[in-house]
Design an enzyme around this catalytic site. Structure first.
Site, PDB file in Angstrom:
ATOM      1  N   TYR A  51     -41.961 -17.857   8.460  1.00 24.81           N
ATOM      2  CA  TYR A  51     -41.121 -18.261   9.594  1.00 24.81           C
ATOM      3  C   TYR A  51     -40.570 -19.660   9.351  1.00 24.81           C
ATOM      4  O   TYR A  51     -41.305 -20.548   8.942  1.00 24.81           O
ATOM      5  CB  TYR A  51     -41.953 -18.287  10.887  1.00 24.81           C
ATOM      6  CG  TYR A  51     -41.527 -17.203  11.855  1.00 24.81           C
ATOM      7  CD1 TYR A  51     -40.217 -17.141  12.311  1.00 24.81           C
ATOM      8  CD2 TYR A  51     -42.434 -16.253  12.297  1.00 24.81           C
ATOM      9  CE1 TYR A  51     -39.823 -16.150  13.186  1.00 24.81           C
ATOM     10  CE2 TYR A  51     -42.049 -15.257  13.178  1.00 24.81           C
ATOM     11  CZ  TYR A  51     -40.733 -15.212  13.612  1.00 24.81           C
ATOM     12  OH  TYR A  51     -40.328 -14.227  14.474  1.00 24.81           O
ATOM     13  N   GLU A  53     -37.861 -21.304  11.606  1.00 23.14           N
ATOM     14  CA  GLU A  53     -36.803 -21.600  12.585  1.00 23.14           C
ATOM     15  C   GLU A  53     -36.356 -23.046  12.437  1.00 23.14           C
ATOM     16  O   GLU A  53     -37.188 -23.948  12.296  1.00 23.14           O
ATOM     17  CB  GLU A  53     -37.320 -21.332  14.007  1.00 23.14           C
ATOM     18  CG  GLU A  53     -37.348 -19.851  14.316  1.00 23.14           C
ATOM     19  CD  GLU A  53     -37.900 -19.524  15.689  1.00 23.14           C
ATOM     20  OE1 GLU A  53     -38.107 -20.447  16.492  1.00 23.14           O
ATOM     21  OE2 GLU A  53     -38.137 -18.327  15.947  1.00 23.14           O
ATOM     22  N   ASP A 196     -12.179 -14.182   8.004  1.00 25.91           N
ATOM     23  CA  ASP A 196     -13.332 -13.322   7.733  1.00 25.91           C
ATOM     24  C   ASP A 196     -13.050 -12.678   6.380  1.00 25.91           C
ATOM     25  O   ASP A 196     -12.257 -11.742   6.274  1.00 25.91           O
ATOM     26  CB  ASP A 196     -13.460 -12.263   8.837  1.00 25.91           C
ATOM     27  CG  ASP A 196     -14.651 -11.337   8.619  1.00 25.91           C
ATOM     28  OD1 ASP A 196     -15.141 -11.263   7.481  1.00 25.91           O
ATOM     29  OD2 ASP A 196     -15.070 -10.677   9.594  1.00 25.91           O
ATOM     30  N   THR A 222     -19.685 -11.683   4.784  1.00 23.08           N
ATOM     31  CA  THR A 222     -20.936 -11.023   4.432  1.00 23.08           C
ATOM     32  C   THR A 222     -21.155 -11.288   2.949  1.00 23.08           C
ATOM     33  O   THR A 222     -20.253 -11.748   2.245  1.00 23.08           O
ATOM     34  CB  THR A 222     -20.876  -9.511   4.701  1.00 23.08           C
ATOM     35  OG1 THR A 222     -19.681  -8.987   4.116  1.00 23.08           O
ATOM     36  CG2 THR A 222     -20.896  -9.203   6.180  1.00 23.08           C
ATOM     37  N   LYS A 225     -20.702  -7.314  -0.169  1.00 19.49           N
ATOM     38  CA  LYS A 225     -19.568  -6.454  -0.552  1.00 19.49           C
ATOM     39  C   LYS A 225     -19.130  -6.854  -1.964  1.00 19.49           C
ATOM     40  O   LYS A 225     -19.908  -6.677  -2.884  1.00 19.49           O
ATOM     41  CB  LYS A 225     -18.475  -6.559   0.513  1.00 19.49           C
ATOM     42  CG  LYS A 225     -18.973  -6.058   1.891  1.00 19.49           C
ATOM     43  CD  LYS A 225     -17.885  -6.062   2.938  1.00 19.49           C
ATOM     44  CE  LYS A 225     -18.331  -5.423   4.237  1.00 19.49           C
ATOM     45  NZ  LYS A 225     -18.768  -6.385   5.255  1.00 19.49           N
ATOM     46  N   ARG A 231     -27.725  -7.742   1.852  1.00 17.16           N
ATOM     47  CA  ARG A 231     -27.064  -7.638   3.153  1.00 17.16           C
ATOM     48  C   ARG A 231     -27.338  -8.902   3.949  1.00 17.16           C
ATOM     49  O   ARG A 231     -28.445  -9.080   4.474  1.00 17.16           O
ATOM     50  CB  ARG A 231     -27.600  -6.430   3.921  1.00 17.16           C
ATOM     51  CG  ARG A 231     -27.458  -5.102   3.216  1.00 17.16           C
ATOM     52  CD  ARG A 231     -26.000  -4.695   3.157  1.00 17.16           C
ATOM     53  NE  ARG A 231     -25.432  -4.632   4.465  1.00 17.16           N
ATOM     54  CZ  ARG A 231     -25.346  -3.522   5.212  1.00 17.16           C
ATOM     55  NH1 ARG A 231     -25.788  -2.392   4.745  1.00 17.16           N
ATOM     56  NH2 ARG A 231     -24.817  -3.555   6.411  1.00 17.16           N
TER      57      ARG A 231
HETATM   58  N1  DSN Z   1     -18.932  -2.118   7.913  1.00 16.97           N
HETATM   59  C1  DSN Z   1     -17.993  -2.967   7.248  1.00 16.97           C
HETATM   60  C2  DSN Z   1     -17.027  -2.191   6.429  1.00 16.97           C
HETATM   61  O1  DSN Z   1     -17.391  -1.106   5.998  1.00 16.97           O
HETATM   62  O2  DSN Z   1     -15.929  -2.642   6.189  1.00 16.97           O
HETATM   63  C3  DSN Z   1     -17.346  -3.861   8.195  1.00 16.97           C
HETATM   64  O3  DSN Z   1     -18.301  -4.394   9.029  1.00 16.97           O
END
Ligand code: DSN
Length: 442
Positions: A51, A53, A196, A222, A225, A231
């Site tokens: 933990y 925080e 984003d 994120t 990708k 993730r």
């Molecule tokens: N789930 C993502 C995507 O597949 O583009 C977006 O949040």
């Protein structure tokens, strides 16, 4: 895997099954990738037990001398790689990261603008069923039928509604994001501009897409990708952001904790750090270029097979196929049939889709995962051929407009998989190819 199989054979079997599915199938979902063995290892370490925080040097728990160094290292890597003065690496995923941006920059009830979900935006950019449009007044902008941003509409709406914040980026945009044009409009109305870049972060650091950093106040992404990490997500504050509000970095940090989250997931943060290190290697530039080359090859092979593509092609990792020339709502059937043969794609809306989001008329495809496995031009052409064969095979299926008839049509379509030998033959062909391109992390 040995200790899992001893402790929980049932779970172990399921994990093995998923390994096989990924290995023997082909991921063409543009938001998925295969992370490295090093990233996967980090996720399974004792860092998950701690933990912490707060932030490095300022925690609510004891015993943070090591994880402070972990998080500090990842922050530094993010700042260096993206060229930003501040990075928060704690968001659990993209949606909480975007939510934290609202908390840091807007008051409840303020007006915000984002690309409409059906135009390729994201739920958290103000979609009508997202909490973001519950707490903030959402005024969506759209793309034109050719997939390009409707700047006339955006400019008119921005002047009319004076938004506090404007999002750029999204989830189904096959072309380069026009950061400079977005900045001009945001600056004109005094709005925060947030990029984003979840889909294209890996392309940006790999030099295959322009960076938003000179143009925007904040960047969210994120990490799983095109960036190929675990993730998770990050929020970055640019110099332009600090010039607009010198306290923006503190506001972002406070929005994450105590605003929105509790303890950070340090195993994930370590995995993000490893992915950032990997993305900083010369080989990653080559990867980013190949992702785009493969997407372009796949796009032009599909076009040669007679498919219509939104915007007629791609600048990045993503392709949006417009299936309306063969009927409406056909993304559903094609994605199910492809899934049956081990090719994973997304049914997706297209701009001005005549059908509904759950029964959309498009198919979303992407090259990041196949490229990670080492696939290239030859494989992209073969994949396009398979997509064409499947499309031809299901050409007589159509989507009824009545809700109950729709449910029955989809069920009968899925049932037909069991008795039609076409699918098994195709599945074996896909598997044969995929076994030649092992997944790196396994
Ligand atoms: N789930 C993502 C995507 O597949 O583009 C977006 O949040």
């Amino acid at each position: 895997m040995i200790s899992i199989s001893q402790t929980d054979p049932e779970m172990s079997r399921l994990i093995d099954e998923e390994v096989r599915r990924q290995q023997e199938g082909l991921t063409l979902i543009p938001s998925e990738n295969h992370s490295s063995k090093a990233v996967l290892e980090a996720l399974g370490t004792v860092l998950t037990d701690k933990y912490a925080e707060g932030y490095p040097g300022k925690r609510y728990y004891a015993g943070n001398e090591v994880v402070d160094k972990v998080e500090g290292l990842v922050q530094e890597r993010a700042k260096k790689l993206f060229g930003v003065p501040h990075a928060n690496v704690q968001p659990y995923s993209g949606s909480p990261a975007n939510f934290a941006v609202y908390l840091a920059t807007c008051n409840p009830g303020d007006t915000i603008m984002g690309l409409d979900l059906l135009s390729g935006g994201h739920l958290t950019h103000g979609w009508k069923f997202s909490a973001t449009s519950l707490f903030w007044k959402s005024v969506p902008y759209h793309v034109k039928e050719d997939g390009s941003t409707n700047f006339d509409e955006l400019l008119t709406l921005a002047h009319q509604h004076k938004p506090k914040l404007i999002w750029c980026g999204g989830t189904a945009i096959p072309r380069a994001i026009p950061f400079k044009e977005m900045m001009d409009i945001a600056d004109e109305v005094g709005a925060y501009l947030v990029a984003d870049i979840s889909h294209i972060a890996g392309l940006i650091v790999g030099g295959a897409h322009e960076s938003p950093v000179p143009y925007v106040h904040l960047v969210t992404t994120t990490t799983h990708k095109t960036l190929r990490g675990p993730r998770g997500a990050m929020i970055m504050v640019t110099q332009k952001g600090l010039d607009k509000d010198p306290e923006l970095a503190e506001k972002i940090d406070k929005a994450i904790i105590p605003g929105l989250q509790g303890g950070p997931h340090l195993n994930t943060i370590a995995g993000i750090g490893i992915a950032l290190l990997e993305a900083n290697q010369p080989e990653f530039k080559n990867y980013a270029r190949r992702v785009v080359d493969n997407a372009r090859t796949l796009a032009s092979a599909l076009t040669n097979h007679g498919f219509k593509l939104v915007s007629d092609g791609t600048d990045n990792h993503l392709i949006l196929v417009d299936l309306t020339p063969t009927g409406i709502g056909r993304g559903v059937f094609l994605h199910l049939a492809l899934e049956r043969i081990g090719i994973y794609s997304n049914k997706n809306t297209i701009p001005a889709d005549p059908s509904s989001p759950f029964y959309p008329s498009g198919l979303r495809l992407g090259s990041p995962a196949a490229t990670t496995r080492g696939m290239g031009e030859k494989e992209m052409e073969r994949i396009a051929e398979w997509i064409k064969r499947v499309t031809d095979h299901i050409k007589d299926v159509s989507m009824p407009s009545d809700k109950e008839a729709r449910r029955i049509a989809i069920k009968e379509f899925k049932d037909s998989f069991a008795t039609d030998p076409f699918y098994e033959v195709m599945k074996q062909a896909v598997k044969e190819l995929c076994l030649k391109f092992p997944i790196p992390g396994i």
